[in-house]
Scaffold this motif. Structure first.
Motif, PDB file in Angstrom:
ATOM      1  N   ASP A 116     -34.916  69.627 -84.572  1.00  0.00           N
ATOM      2  CA  ASP A 116     -34.178  70.025 -83.367  1.00  0.00           C
ATOM      3  C   ASP A 116     -34.780  71.311 -82.801  1.00  0.00           C
ATOM      4  OD1 ASP A 116     -33.496  71.831 -85.288  1.00  0.00           O
ATOM      5  OD2 ASP A 116     -31.332  71.689 -84.978  1.00  0.00           O
ATOM      6  N   ARG A 117     -35.990  71.603 -83.183  1.00  0.00           N
ATOM      7  CA  ARG A 117     -36.659  72.829 -82.718  1.00  0.00           C
ATOM      8  C   ARG A 117     -37.392  72.569 -81.396  1.00  0.00           C
ATOM      9  NH1 ARG A 117     -34.085  76.584 -85.491  1.00  0.00           N
ATOM     10  NH2 ARG A 117     -32.595  74.937 -85.065  1.00  0.00           N
ATOM     11  N   ILE A 118     -37.604  73.659 -80.646  1.00  0.00           N
ATOM     12  CA  ILE A 118     -38.356  73.590 -79.390  1.00  0.00           C
ATOM     13  C   ILE A 118     -39.834  73.818 -79.682  1.00  0.00           C
ATOM     14  CG2 ILE A 118     -38.700  74.723 -77.120  1.00  0.00           C
ATOM     15  CD1 ILE A 118     -35.856  73.801 -77.376  1.00  0.00           C
ATOM     16  N   LEU A 119     -40.708  73.023 -79.079  1.00  0.00           N
ATOM     17  CA  LEU A 119     -42.122  73.405 -79.037  1.00  0.00           C
ATOM     18  C   LEU A 119     -42.510  73.493 -77.569  1.00  0.00           C
ATOM     19  CD1 LEU A 119     -45.220  72.511 -81.075  1.00  0.00           C
ATOM     20  CD2 LEU A 119     -45.320  72.385 -78.589  1.00  0.00           C
ATOM     21  N   GLN A 120     -42.947  74.681 -77.169  1.00  0.00           N
ATOM     22  CA  GLN A 120     -43.397  74.889 -75.788  1.00  0.00           C
ATOM     23  C   GLN A 120     -44.904  75.155 -75.812  1.00  0.00           C
ATOM     24  OE1 GLN A 120     -40.898  77.263 -73.199  1.00  0.00           O
ATOM     25  NE2 GLN A 120     -42.655  78.332 -72.330  1.00  0.00           N
ATOM     26  N   VAL A 121     -45.609  74.574 -74.851  1.00  0.00           N
ATOM     27  CA  VAL A 121     -47.060  74.778 -74.759  1.00  0.00           C
ATOM     28  C   VAL A 121     -47.324  75.941 -73.805  1.00  0.00           C
ATOM     29  CG1 VAL A 121     -49.277  73.655 -74.337  1.00  0.00           C
ATOM     30  CG2 VAL A 121     -47.297  72.278 -75.002  1.00  0.00           C
ATOM     31  N   GLY A 122     -48.317  76.768 -74.137  1.00  0.00           N
ATOM     32  CA  GLY A 122     -48.603  77.964 -73.343  1.00  0.00           C
ATOM     33  C   GLY A 122     -49.358  77.694 -72.051  1.00  0.00           C
ATOM     34  N   PHE A 123     -48.815  76.773 -71.241  1.00  0.00           N
ATOM     35  CA  PHE A 123     -49.407  76.527 -69.919  1.00  0.00           C
ATOM     36  C   PHE A 123     -48.881  77.601 -68.965  1.00  0.00           C
ATOM     37  CE2 PHE A 123     -49.628  71.807 -71.181  1.00  0.00           C
ATOM     38  CZ  PHE A 123     -50.974  71.895 -71.518  1.00  0.00           C
ATOM     39  N   VAL A 124     -49.416  78.821 -69.146  1.00  0.00           N
ATOM     40  CA  VAL A 124     -48.818  79.994 -68.494  1.00  0.00           C
ATOM     41  C   VAL A 124     -48.913  79.931 -66.973  1.00  0.00           C
ATOM     42  CG1 VAL A 124     -50.906  81.434 -68.631  1.00  0.00           C
ATOM     43  CG2 VAL A 124     -48.656  82.494 -68.662  1.00  0.00           C
ATOM     44  N   ARG A 125     -49.941  79.246 -66.450  1.00  0.00           N
ATOM     45  CA  ARG A 125     -50.098  79.224 -64.997  1.00  0.00           C
ATOM     46  C   ARG A 125     -48.972  78.476 -64.295  1.00  0.00           C
ATOM     47  NH1 ARG A 125     -55.264  80.895 -62.871  1.00  0.00           N
ATOM     48  NH2 ARG A 125     -56.228  82.089 -64.541  1.00  0.00           N
ATOM     49  N   ARG A 126     -48.290  77.575 -65.005  1.00  0.00           N
ATOM     50  CA  ARG A 126     -47.110  76.918 -64.411  1.00  0.00           C
ATOM     51  C   ARG A 126     -46.017  77.941 -64.076  1.00  0.00           C
ATOM     52  NH1 ARG A 126     -45.477  71.449 -67.747  1.00  0.00           N
ATOM     53  NH2 ARG A 126     -47.548  70.499 -67.862  1.00  0.00           N
ATOM     54  N   HIS A 127     -46.027  79.064 -64.809  1.00  0.00           N
ATOM     55  CA  HIS A 127     -44.948  80.050 -64.692  1.00  0.00           C
ATOM     56  C   HIS A 127     -45.267  81.159 -63.696  1.00  0.00           C
ATOM     57  CE1 HIS A 127     -42.835  78.459 -68.290  1.00  0.00           C
ATOM     58  NE2 HIS A 127     -44.056  78.213 -68.724  1.00  0.00           N
ATOM     59  N   SER A 128     -46.465  81.123 -63.125  1.00  0.00           N
ATOM     60  CA  SER A 128     -46.834  82.146 -62.145  1.00  0.00           C
ATOM     61  C   SER A 128     -45.959  81.978 -60.895  1.00  0.00           C
ATOM     62  CB  SER A 128     -48.315  81.975 -61.787  1.00  0.00           C
ATOM     63  OG  SER A 128     -48.707  82.935 -60.842  1.00  0.00           O
ATOM     64  N   PRO A 129     -45.580  83.084 -60.247  1.00  0.00           N
ATOM     65  CA  PRO A 129     -44.721  82.967 -59.064  1.00  0.00           C
ATOM     66  C   PRO A 129     -45.276  82.007 -58.011  1.00  0.00           C
ATOM     67  CG  PRO A 129     -44.797  85.246 -59.787  1.00  0.00           C
ATOM     68  CD  PRO A 129     -45.764  84.497 -60.657  1.00  0.00           C
ATOM     69  N   ASN A 130     -46.605  81.995 -57.792  1.00  0.00           N
ATOM     70  CA  ASN A 130     -47.135  81.091 -56.758  1.00  0.00           C
ATOM     71  C   ASN A 130     -46.924  79.623 -57.140  1.00  0.00           C
ATOM     72  OD1 ASN A 130     -49.224  81.142 -58.734  1.00  0.00           O
ATOM     73  ND2 ASN A 130     -50.859  80.961 -57.213  1.00  0.00           N
ATOM     74  N   ALA A 131     -47.082  79.302 -58.432  1.00  0.00           N
ATOM     75  CA  ALA A 131     -46.894  77.915 -58.874  1.00  0.00           C
ATOM     76  C   ALA A 131     -45.418  77.513 -58.792  1.00  0.00           C
ATOM     77  CB  ALA A 131     -47.406  77.747 -60.302  1.00  0.00           C
ATOM     78  N   LYS A 132     -44.537  78.436 -59.114  1.00  0.00           N
ATOM     79  CA  LYS A 132     -43.099  78.111 -59.080  1.00  0.00           C
ATOM     80  C   LYS A 132     -42.650  77.831 -57.638  1.00  0.00           C
ATOM     81  CE  LYS A 132     -40.388  80.387 -62.115  1.00  0.00           C
ATOM     82  NZ  LYS A 132     -40.153  79.456 -63.221  1.00  0.00           N
ATOM     83  N   VAL A 133     -43.196  78.620 -56.691  1.00  0.00           N
ATOM     84  CA  VAL A 133     -42.835  78.394 -55.289  1.00  0.00           C
ATOM     85  C   VAL A 133     -43.357  77.031 -54.821  1.00  0.00           C
ATOM     86  CG1 VAL A 133     -43.298  79.176 -52.918  1.00  0.00           C
ATOM     87  CG2 VAL A 133     -42.605  80.821 -54.663  1.00  0.00           C
ATOM     88  N   LEU A 134     -44.623  76.730 -55.147  1.00  0.00           N
ATOM     89  CA  LEU A 134     -45.166  75.436 -54.710  1.00  0.00           C
ATOM     90  C   LEU A 134     -44.399  74.280 -55.349  1.00  0.00           C
ATOM     91  CD1 LEU A 134     -47.115  73.669 -53.179  1.00  0.00           C
ATOM     92  CD2 LEU A 134     -48.830  74.040 -54.981  1.00  0.00           C
TER      93      LEU A 134
END
Ligand SMILES: NC(=O)c1ccc[n+]([C@@H]2O[C@H](COP(=O)([O-])OP(=O)(O)OC[C@H]3O[C@@H](n4cnc5c(N)ncnc54)[C@H](O)[C@@H]3O)[C@@H](O)[C@H]2O)c1
Length: 352
Positions: A116-134
Motif C-alpha cells: 500500500d506504499r506510494i512509488l513516485q517517479v522523479g519526472f520533475v519537469r512535469r512539476h515545473s510551473p510552465n508544465a502545470k499551466v500547459l
C-alpha cells in the motif's frame, strides 16, 4: 498534522535538490542519508541537519522511524533500492530514469501492486510551473485531441563522463539521461497513450568530444574520462494506439550550432511549445492567435519544480492527492526507451 520522516539514498548532485525541497516542506523531517561515499553522506548530513549518515542504504532502510525515501543513486541501483525500500515498508520517490530496463520497471510495478506504499517517479519537469499551466489548458480541452508531438534535447559537448558514460551503470547515454525528460513530458501531455511501434536510429560518431577544449562542459564529480560506452545521439519515431505520433531527437555529442531543448504538442484545436518557452497557438475568428501565459517563467524552473514534486509526494503519502508520476508511468517510459534502443540496434521498426 503528521510529519513524514525522510531518508535520502545517494547524496550527490541531484540529492541536493531533494534535500532543499524537503527542508522547505513543513511536513517533511529528514532523519538519515546514505551514500557509498561515507564522507559525502556525512557532509550532506551535517549541512542538512540529518541526525544519521550511513554508507550502506540497508542500514537506513532498517530504521522503522523512516516513512519515505528518495532514491538519488546512479541508475544501476534505482530499482534495487526502490524494491528494498518498498519491502521495508517505505514510500519511494525514485529519480529518473526509474530503471535501466523494462524488466526492472516491471518488477517495480509488481512490488508496488503488492504493497500500500506510494512509488513516485522523479519526472520533475512535469512539476515545473510552465508544465502545470500547459497541462491545465490541455485538460480543459483547449488543444483538443493531441495527434503529434516533438521532443528534442540536443547537447553539443554534453557527455558528462563518469558513470553517465558507462552503459552498464547508466543503461544508455543521452536518450536515457536527457531524452527521458522530454519524451516523458510529451507522453504525459499527450494523455499517456500506449505505444505500438518504434523506429529509431542511434549514432556513435563523435564520441565524448574530449578534443573540444574551448567550449565549457559539465563533468560529474567522479568523472573518469578513460571510457565512454554510450551513444552520441538518438532519433526516433514512436506511434501510439490512438494514431498519435512522437518525434524524438537527443544528443550528448553533435555538430549542432547550439544546445537546444524543445517540447511541442499539436492538437486539433491548438498547439503549444512547452520548451524552449511556453506559448500556445490557437485560432480565433479566422486568425491565428498565440497565447503567452504570464507566469513566473515560461521555461523549466528547477526550484519550484522540485518543491512541487516533493509536495506531490508528501500529499500522496498523506492521502490528500494522487501522485502525478506513478510507477505505471515510469514503466511505460522505460518500455518506450528500451524499444527505441532495440529498434536502433536492429535497424528496423519494432512493433510493441
Ligand atoms: N531530475 C533531474 O533533473 C536529474 C538531474 C540530474 C540527475 N538526475 C538523476 O539522479 C541520479 C543521480 O545523479 P547525480 O547527478 O546526482 O549523480 P552523482 O554521481 O552526483 O550522485 C550519485 C550519488 O549516489 C551515490 N551512489 C551510487 N551508487 C550508490 C549505491 N548503490 N548506494 C549508495 N549510494 C550510491 C554516489 O556515491 C553519489 O554520491 C541519476 O539517476 C540521474 O539520472 C536527475
Amino acid at each position: 498534522m503528521t510529519r513524514v520522516t525522510i531518508g535520502v539514498i545517494g547524496t550527490g548532485a541531484i540529492a541536493r535538490s531533494h534535500l532543499d525541497a524537503y527542508a522547505d516542506n513543513s511536513e517533511a523531517e529528514l532523519i538519515a542519508v546514505s551514500d557509498i561515499n561515507l564522507d559525502r553522506a556525512r557532509s550532506v548530513a551535517e549541512k542538512y541537519g540529518a541526525p544519521r549518515a550511513y554508507s550502506d542504504p540497508n542500514q537506513l532502510l532498517a530504521d522503522p522511524g523512516i516513512d519515505a525515501v528518495s532514491v538519488c543513486t546512479w541508475n544501476d541501483s534505482h530499482a534495487k533500492w526502490a524494491v528494498a525500500a518498498l519491502r521495508a515498508g517505505k514510500h519511494v520517490l525514485v529519480e529518473k530514469p526509474m530503471s535501466r530496463t523494462y524488466a526492472e520497471a516491471a518488477e517495480l510495478e509488481r512490488e508496488v501492486a503488492a504493497t500500500d506504499r506510494i512509488l513516485q517517479v522523479g519526472f520533475v519537469r512535469r512539476h515545473s510551473p510552465n508544465a502545470k499551466v500547459l497541462k491545465t489548458f490541455i485538460d480543459n480541452g483547449d488543444l483538443g485531441d493531441i495527434y503529434y508531438a516533438r521532443a528534442s534535447f540536443i547537447g553539443r559537448v554534453g557527455n558528462p563522463g563518469g558513470w553517465f558514460a558507462n552503459k552498464s551503470i547508466s543503461g544508455g547515454g543521452p536518450l536515457i539521461d536527457l531524452g527521458v525528460h522530454v519524451v516523458d513530458l510529451c507522453w504525459y501531455l499527450m494523455g499517456s497513450p500506449a505505444a505500438i511501434t518504434v523506429s529509431a536510429n542511434s549514432y556513435t560518431v563523435l564520441g565524448d568530444r574530449a578534443n573540444i577544449t574551448t567550449t565549457p562542459r559539465w563533468k560529474v564529480s567522479d568523472a573518469d574520462a578513460t571510457s565512454n560506452t554510450v551513444e552520441d545521439m538518438v532519433n526516433a519515431l514512436v506511434r501510439f494506439e490512438n494514431g498519435a505520433s512522437l518525434l524524438v531527437e537527443t544528443s550528448y555529442s553533435l555538430h549542432a550550432t547550439k544546445n537546444s531543448l524543445g517540447v511541442s504538442v499539436f492538437g486539433d484545436k491548438g498547439g503549444a511549445d512547452l520548451e524552449p518557452k511556453l506559448e500556445i497557438a490557437t485560432e480565433k475568428y479566422g486568425s491565428i492567435v498565440n497565447l503567452i501565459p504570464q507566469i513566473s517563467s515560461p521555461t523549466f524552473e528547477s526550484e519550484p519544480a522540485f518543491a512541487n514534486e516533493i509536495g506531490n509526494f508528501i500529499d500522496a503519502i498523506q492521502g490528500r492527492a494522487e501522485s502525478i508520476a506513478p510507477v505505471s508511468h515510469g514503466a511505460e517510459i522505460a518500455r518506450i526507451l528500451e524499444t527505441i534502443y532495440a529498434s536502433a540496434e536492429a535497424g528496423r521498426e519494432i512493433v510493441l
